[in-house]
Design a protein around this motif. Structure first.
Motif, mmCIF file in Angstrom:
data_model
loop_
_atom_site.group_PDB
_atom_site.id
_atom_site.type_symbol
_atom_site.label_atom_id
_atom_site.label_comp_id
_atom_site.label_asym_id
_atom_site.label_seq_id
_atom_site.Cartn_x
_atom_site.Cartn_y
_atom_site.Cartn_z
ATOM 1 N N LEU A 1 14.911 28.326 3.904
ATOM 2 C CA LEU A 1 14.919 27.453 2.715
ATOM 3 C C LEU A 1 13.752 27.755 1.785
ATOM 4 O O LEU A 1 13.909 27.761 0.564
ATOM 5 C CB LEU A 1 14.823 25.984 3.157
ATOM 6 N N TYR A 2 12.577 28.006 2.378
ATOM 7 C CA TYR A 2 11.400 28.250 1.539
ATOM 8 C C TYR A 2 11.582 29.545 0.740
ATOM 9 O O TYR A 2 11.276 29.604 -0.452
ATOM 10 C CB TYR A 2 10.126 28.296 2.385
ATOM 11 N N ALA A 3 12.134 30.575 1.404
ATOM 12 C CA ALA A 3 12.376 31.849 0.708
ATOM 13 C C ALA A 3 13.373 31.641 -0.436
ATOM 14 O O ALA A 3 13.226 32.198 -1.526
ATOM 15 C CB ALA A 3 12.894 32.886 1.696
ATOM 16 N N LEU A 4 14.362 30.793 -0.192
ATOM 17 C CA LEU A 4 15.363 30.507 -1.236
ATOM 18 C C LEU A 4 14.743 29.728 -2.395
ATOM 19 O O LEU A 4 14.966 30.030 -3.572
ATOM 20 C CB LEU A 4 16.513 29.695 -0.610
ATOM 21 N N ARG A 5 13.937 28.724 -2.057
ATOM 22 C CA ARG A 5 13.296 27.904 -3.107
ATOM 23 C C ARG A 5 12.369 28.749 -3.960
ATOM 24 O O ARG A 5 12.250 28.545 -5.172
ATOM 25 C CB ARG A 5 12.515 26.749 -2.451
ATOM 26 N N ASP A 6 11.720 29.694 -3.297
ATOM 27 C CA ASP A 6 10.757 30.555 -3.986
ATOM 28 C C ASP A 6 11.417 31.337 -5.126
ATOM 29 O O ASP A 6 10.798 31.608 -6.147
ATOM 30 C CB ASP A 6 10.182 31.531 -2.945
ATOM 31 N N PRO B 1 10.255 15.850 -2.230
ATOM 32 C CA PRO B 1 10.944 15.773 -0.926
ATOM 33 C C PRO B 1 11.101 17.130 -0.243
ATOM 34 O O PRO B 1 11.035 17.219 0.996
ATOM 35 C CB PRO B 1 12.319 15.173 -1.254
ATOM 36 N N LEU B 2 11.274 18.194 -1.040
ATOM 37 C CA LEU B 2 11.415 19.526 -0.424
ATOM 38 C C LEU B 2 10.079 20.007 0.138
ATOM 39 O O LEU B 2 10.034 20.623 1.208
ATOM 40 C CB LEU B 2 11.989 20.532 -1.432
ATOM 41 N N ILE B 3 8.979 19.713 -0.541
ATOM 42 C CA ILE B 3 7.660 20.112 -0.017
ATOM 43 C C ILE B 3 7.336 19.301 1.242
ATOM 44 O O ILE B 3 6.900 19.840 2.256
ATOM 45 C CB ILE B 3 6.548 19.909 -1.073
ATOM 46 N N VAL B 4 7.577 17.973 1.163
ATOM 47 C CA VAL B 4 7.274 17.114 2.315
ATOM 48 C C VAL B 4 8.039 17.594 3.545
ATOM 49 O O VAL B 4 7.469 17.767 4.630
ATOM 50 C CB VAL B 4 7.656 15.637 2.003
ATOM 51 N N SER B 5 9.341 17.839 3.378
ATOM 52 C CA SER B 5 10.148 18.194 4.551
ATOM 53 C C SER B 5 9.764 19.585 5.069
ATOM 54 O O SER B 5 9.795 19.822 6.280
ATOM 55 C CB SER B 5 11.638 18.132 4.216
ATOM 56 N N SER B 6 9.364 20.478 4.166
ATOM 57 C CA SER B 6 8.969 21.821 4.579
ATOM 58 C C SER B 6 7.675 21.766 5.403
ATOM 59 O O SER B 6 7.599 22.300 6.519
ATOM 60 C CB SER B 6 8.786 22.686 3.325
ATOM 61 N N ILE B 7 6.663 21.095 4.853
ATOM 62 C CA ILE B 7 5.370 21.048 5.554
ATOM 63 C C ILE B 7 5.487 20.206 6.837
ATOM 64 O O ILE B 7 5.088 20.642 7.919
ATOM 65 C CB ILE B 7 4.265 20.475 4.639
ATOM 66 N N MET B 8 6.064 19.011 6.709
ATOM 67 C CA MET B 8 6.085 18.116 7.871
ATOM 68 C C MET B 8 7.086 18.598 8.933
ATOM 69 O O MET B 8 6.889 18.373 10.123
ATOM 70 C CB MET B 8 6.393 16.677 7.441
ATOM 71 N N GLY B 9 8.150 19.292 8.520
ATOM 72 C CA GLY B 9 9.096 19.855 9.502
ATOM 73 C C GLY B 9 8.372 20.824 10.426
ATOM 74 O O GLY B 9 8.524 20.793 11.652
ATOM 75 N N LYS B 10 7.535 21.681 9.825
ATOM 76 C CA LYS B 10 6.773 22.656 10.635
ATOM 77 C C LYS B 10 5.716 21.952 11.476
ATOM 78 O O LYS B 10 5.500 22.271 12.631
ATOM 79 C CB LYS B 10 6.096 23.690 9.718
ATOM 80 N N LYS B 11 5.039 20.979 10.873
ATOM 81 C CA LYS B 11 3.968 20.269 11.603
ATOM 82 C C LYS B 11 4.559 19.513 12.794
ATOM 83 O O LYS B 11 3.976 19.483 13.873
ATOM 84 C CB LYS B 11 3.264 19.262 10.673
ATOM 85 N N SER C 1 -4.240 24.079 -7.259
ATOM 86 C CA SER C 1 -3.277 23.692 -6.222
ATOM 87 C C SER C 1 -1.913 23.512 -6.878
ATOM 88 O O SER C 1 -1.812 23.519 -8.105
ATOM 89 C CB SER C 1 -3.707 22.373 -5.584
ATOM 90 N N PHE C 2 -0.860 23.321 -6.064
ATOM 91 C CA PHE C 2 0.428 23.189 -6.737
ATOM 92 C C PHE C 2 0.702 21.757 -7.178
ATOM 93 O O PHE C 2 1.658 21.501 -7.889
ATOM 94 C CB PHE C 2 1.582 23.846 -5.959
ATOM 95 N N MET C 3 -0.140 20.799 -6.794
ATOM 96 C CA MET C 3 -0.062 19.450 -7.363
ATOM 97 C C MET C 3 -1.173 19.341 -8.409
ATOM 98 O O MET C 3 -2.355 19.238 -8.065
ATOM 99 C CB MET C 3 -0.269 18.394 -6.269
#
Ligand code: URA
Length: 433
Positions: A163-168, A177-187, A205-207
């Motif tokens: 998903l991250y490669a696709l979003r990129d 929501p996509l950043i939260v789920s990406s970071i927290m999914g891995k964590k 930073s990106f924020m």
């Protein structure tokens, strides 16, 4: 169930059910859902957002798409995660510091693309340091030294990789929501008991805005708590690089100076604050008590010794920790000179990151080779008084001497000078529990 209906529902502002989200994530991971439908859904999420239940469901689906790390380490496992910024080397400090205060830090770090390598690339500048340990070796080192930092291997959160490669490549990275789920999914796949988040805010930073950083932090904390973890977040300033060193070996050397009880004041302050929160979440006392514990461990040299022990157990030469002149030195350097009298009132931190990238410290693509000695050391930072002719920074490179002039110009164009001193901005802007 059909992907077409899921995309249409989100496109029209509907709320996706857990079943629909699971269908999408497992279908995409296994190749049943094509890229074009996944991209369409990401874009619909980008525009229409997700509520907390949807974001939690997406996070858990990403976590469950692969393995989780189930280690018995005989203690509370705590991690720290930063959303990333220029000069951010706090993991190198807080991991051994928190460990020597009594908690277990089993850290899986990335390489990543960007202005420098990731924590793993930085550690690999130490001669012999291995980041490709088996799970058994990893667990043994954490049991012995309290801490181990390795690279990503195994099958953690494979859905996020795709998903991250696709979003990129579909301009859908900047969605909360996509950043939260990406970071927290891995964590959550790493399965720590407690997580301290360092959410960066500002030009590096990106924020970019405080509101967006706070929203990201709030949602990450809520999703982590919904998943049964202890989580808190610090919001910290990234309108200036953290510390003075940017570049892989340069950052390790600065982290070692900080572990010796010295180092730049901002890096020390943030490392202590993050460690104090790690200890507090692990139940070791109030923030004040934990800050005191961390300060003592840093100033006594205990954290430095823990770092050296980890380096040795991972195959690295611990002598380098006590003699940093062993690190590779760059073959070429150039001083960046102030063209004006006055103050540095603002810097474009992202552009500073690009300076380090063009000197060879980072990667544009995952196959790019990193120059371990490349980067820069800042002599003047935002708020500092400067005289015309003062050195603002020294740039270093071995592989890209032809980039030095361009890098110096880029740094100067990203530095704003003023006659008046700027209003000081605190490094730690807030905390979300
Ligand atoms: N880092 C991640 O791991 N995922 C994102 O979506 C953004 C930053």
């Amino acid at each position: 169930m059909r992907m077409y209906d899921i995309i249409k529902k989100k496109r029209d502002g509907g709320r996706l059910t857990k079943k629909e989200i699971d269908y999408f994530v497992s279908g995409y991971t296994k190749g049943r859902v094509p890229d074009y439908q996944a991209a369409a859904l990401c874009m619909a999420i980008y525009y229409k957002g997700m509520d907390l239940d949807e974001t939690t469901a997406l996070t858990l689906a990403i976590k469950d798409s692969g393995d989780t790390l189930d280690l018995d380490l005989g203690g509370v496992r705590v991690d720290k995660h930063s959303t990333g910024g220029v000069g951010d080397k706090t993991s190198l400090i807080v991991a051994p510091l928190a460990a020597c205060c009594g908690i277990k830090v089993a850290k899986i770090s990335g390489r990543g693309l960007g202005h420098t390598g990731g924590t793993v690339d930085k550690l690999e500048t130490i001669k012999g340091y291995r980041t490709d340990l088996s799970t058994a070796e990893f667990a043994k080192i954490v049991r012995t030294a309290g801490v181990s930092v390795i690279g990503q291997s195994g099958n953690f959160a494979p859905a996020d990789k795709k998903l991250y490669a696709l979003r990129d490549v579909t301009a859908t990275v900047e969605s909360v929501p996509l950043i939260v789920s990406s970071i927290m999914g891995k964590k959550l796949a790493a399965n720590d008991d407690c997580i301290v988040l360092d959410v960066k805010c500002g030009s590096g930073s990106f924020m970019k805005s405080r509101e967006n950083a706070e929203e990201l932090a709030r949602q990450m904390v809520s999703v982590g708590r919904n998943a049964g973890k202890e989580v808190c977040a610090l919001i910290t300033d990234m309108d200036r690089p953290l510390g003075n060193a940017v570049g892989n070996a340069l950052e390790v050397i600065e982290a070692i100076e900080t572990l010796r009880g010295g180092g730049p004041e901002d890096l020390r302050e943030l490392s202590l604050a993050l460690t104090a929160q790690m200890l507090r979440l692990a139940g070791m006392g109030s923030t004040e008590e934990c800050a005191q514990t961390a300060r003592k461990a840093l100033d006594s040299g205990k954290a430095l010794n823990t770092f050296a022990e980890m380096v040795e157990l991972q195959g690295g030469d611990p002598v380098w920790v006590y003699h940093t002149d062993r690190f590779p030195a760059a073959e070429h350097s150039l001083e960046v000179i102030s063209p004006a009298d006055g103050y540095i009132s603002r810097v474009d931190t992202e552009k500073y990151g690009e300076v380090s990238l063009i000197l060879g410290a980072g990667r544009n693509t995952k196959d790019d080779k990193i120059d371990p000695a490349a980067g820069f050391i800042l002599k003047k930072k935002t708020g500092d008084a400067v005289r015309r002719g003062d050195v603002i920074a020294t740039l270093y490179t071995t592989d890209k001497p032809q980039a030095l002039e361009e890098a110096a110009e880029m740094m100067l164009s990203a530095t704003v000078f003023s006659e008046e001193a700027p209003e000081p901005v605190p490094l730690i802007l807030g905390m979300i529990e």
